[in-house]
Design an enzyme around this catalytic site. Structure first.
Site, mmCIF file in Angstrom:
data_model
loop_
_atom_site.group_PDB
_atom_site.id
_atom_site.type_symbol
_atom_site.label_atom_id
_atom_site.label_comp_id
_atom_site.label_asym_id
_atom_site.label_seq_id
_atom_site.Cartn_x
_atom_site.Cartn_y
_atom_site.Cartn_z
ATOM 1 N N GLY A 1 0.831 -1.195 0.000
ATOM 2 C CA GLY A 1 0.000 0.000 0.000
ATOM 3 C C GLY A 1 0.867 1.247 0.000
ATOM 4 O O GLY A 1 2.010 1.217 0.472
ATOM 5 N N GLN B 187 3.206 9.929 0.694
ATOM 6 C CA GLN B 187 4.479 9.219 0.859
ATOM 7 C C GLN B 187 5.430 9.456 -0.321
ATOM 8 O O GLN B 187 6.608 9.138 -0.230
ATOM 9 C CB GLN B 187 4.243 7.717 1.059
ATOM 10 C CG GLN B 187 3.568 7.394 2.376
ATOM 11 C CD GLN B 187 3.369 5.908 2.548
ATOM 12 O OE1 GLN B 187 2.397 5.360 2.061
ATOM 13 N NE2 GLN B 187 4.296 5.248 3.211
ATOM 14 N N CYS C 38 5.625 0.094 7.226
ATOM 15 C CA CYS C 38 5.309 1.285 6.437
ATOM 16 C C CYS C 38 6.511 1.617 5.561
ATOM 17 O O CYS C 38 7.639 1.611 6.053
ATOM 18 C CB CYS C 38 4.998 2.444 7.378
ATOM 19 S SG CYS C 38 4.554 3.951 6.518
ATOM 20 N N LEU C 39 6.239 1.927 4.295
ATOM 21 C CA LEU C 39 7.348 2.246 3.382
ATOM 22 C C LEU C 39 8.078 3.520 3.808
ATOM 23 O O LEU C 39 9.211 3.740 3.401
ATOM 24 C CB LEU C 39 6.834 2.383 1.948
ATOM 25 C CG LEU C 39 6.290 1.083 1.329
ATOM 26 C CD1 LEU C 39 5.788 1.337 -0.079
ATOM 27 C CD2 LEU C 39 7.349 -0.006 1.339
ATOM 28 N N HIS D 38 -4.672 1.794 7.415
ATOM 29 C CA HIS D 38 -3.297 2.298 7.519
ATOM 30 C C HIS D 38 -3.080 3.444 6.515
ATOM 31 O O HIS D 38 -2.539 4.497 6.863
ATOM 32 C CB HIS D 38 -2.315 1.135 7.261
ATOM 33 C CG HIS D 38 -0.875 1.515 7.225
ATOM 34 N ND1 HIS D 38 0.051 1.027 8.127
ATOM 35 C CD2 HIS D 38 -0.168 2.335 6.401
ATOM 36 C CE1 HIS D 38 1.235 1.536 7.849
ATOM 37 N NE2 HIS D 38 1.130 2.330 6.802
ATOM 38 N N GLU D 39 -3.528 3.222 5.266
ATOM 39 C CA GLU D 39 -3.284 4.234 4.219
ATOM 40 C C GLU D 39 -4.169 5.467 4.411
ATOM 41 O O GLU D 39 -3.724 6.595 4.171
ATOM 42 C CB GLU D 39 -3.503 3.639 2.829
ATOM 43 C CG GLU D 39 -2.643 2.418 2.482
ATOM 44 C CD GLU D 39 -1.158 2.612 2.720
ATOM 45 O OE1 GLU D 39 -0.670 3.760 2.688
ATOM 46 O OE2 GLU D 39 -0.466 1.598 2.961
ATOM 47 N N HIS E 68 -2.648 7.791 6.716
ATOM 48 C CA HIS E 68 -1.616 8.648 6.107
ATOM 49 C C HIS E 68 -2.218 9.946 5.580
ATOM 50 O O HIS E 68 -1.583 11.000 5.651
ATOM 51 C CB HIS E 68 -0.948 7.927 4.925
ATOM 52 C CG HIS E 68 0.205 7.048 5.307
ATOM 53 N ND1 HIS E 68 1.332 7.531 5.920
ATOM 54 C CD2 HIS E 68 0.418 5.718 5.138
ATOM 55 C CE1 HIS E 68 2.189 6.531 6.116
ATOM 56 N NE2 HIS E 68 1.666 5.417 5.658
HETATM 57 NI NI NI Z 1 2.481 3.474 5.677
#
Ligand code: NI
Length: 177
Positions: free
Chosen positions: A46, A51, A94-95, A136-137, A140
């Protein structure tokens, strides 16, 4: 398609609240392609627009199993309409916080309204990994990170580690002109 550089903790951009997408046009579709490409390259399941530095309410995900065909999905202006009382514990990463994983408890099921790349409104009732990933996304888009659900002690350790890493990291190459 272009792979975009990822914004990492403790970049303050990650705390910014993203703005609604106003128009689904070719530019946005191209950006969605870039996001999907960036997510696969990372690799992750995701990615939220912020991000890669774009404060837009938009996310991509692909929660297909490894032996299943790829299934990239794009959610524009997503909104959680309902959350189940039942909760689920899932290990999350998380990226923007590479190589750090922790268990987070969230509602097991969510109903999410969103605009698709077709410009139309859709509603999905998500459970399992899709429910976790969507929450989660969507977090963000509101400047919330999964480490915010951990104890202050755990969170402080992670933030301190990434602050130190950022200091040791050479500044990103900037193009002038
Ligand atoms: Ni994340």
């Amino acid at each position: 398609m272009t792979i975009r550089p990822l914004i990492l903790l403790p970049d303050p951009l990650l705390r910014q609240v993203s703005k609604p997408v106003e128009r689904v046009d070719d530019n946005l579709r191209k950006f969605a392609d870039d996001m999907v490409e960036t997510m696969y390259d990372a690799p992750g399941i995701g990615l939220a627009a912020i991000q890669v530095g774009e404060p837009l309410r938009m996310l991509v995900l692909d929660v297909a199993e490894k032996d299943e065909p790829k299934n990239p999905q794009v959610f524009i202006n997503p909104e959680i309409l309902a959350r189940s009382d039942e909760r689920n514990l899932h290990e999350e990463g998380c990226l923007s916080i590479p190589d750090y994983y922790a268990e987070v408890e969230r509602p097991a099921e969510v109903t999410v309204k969103y605009i698709g790349l077709d410009g139309k409104e859709h509603v999905v009732e998500a459970n399992g990994i899709l429910a976790t990933c969507l929450q989660h996304e969507i977090d963000h888009l509101n400047g919330v990170l999964f480490i915010d659900y951990l104890s202050k002690l755990k969170r402080d350790i992670v933030v301190r580690k990434f602050k130190k890493l950022a200091k040791d990291r050479p500044p990103p190459a900037r193009m002038a002109g």
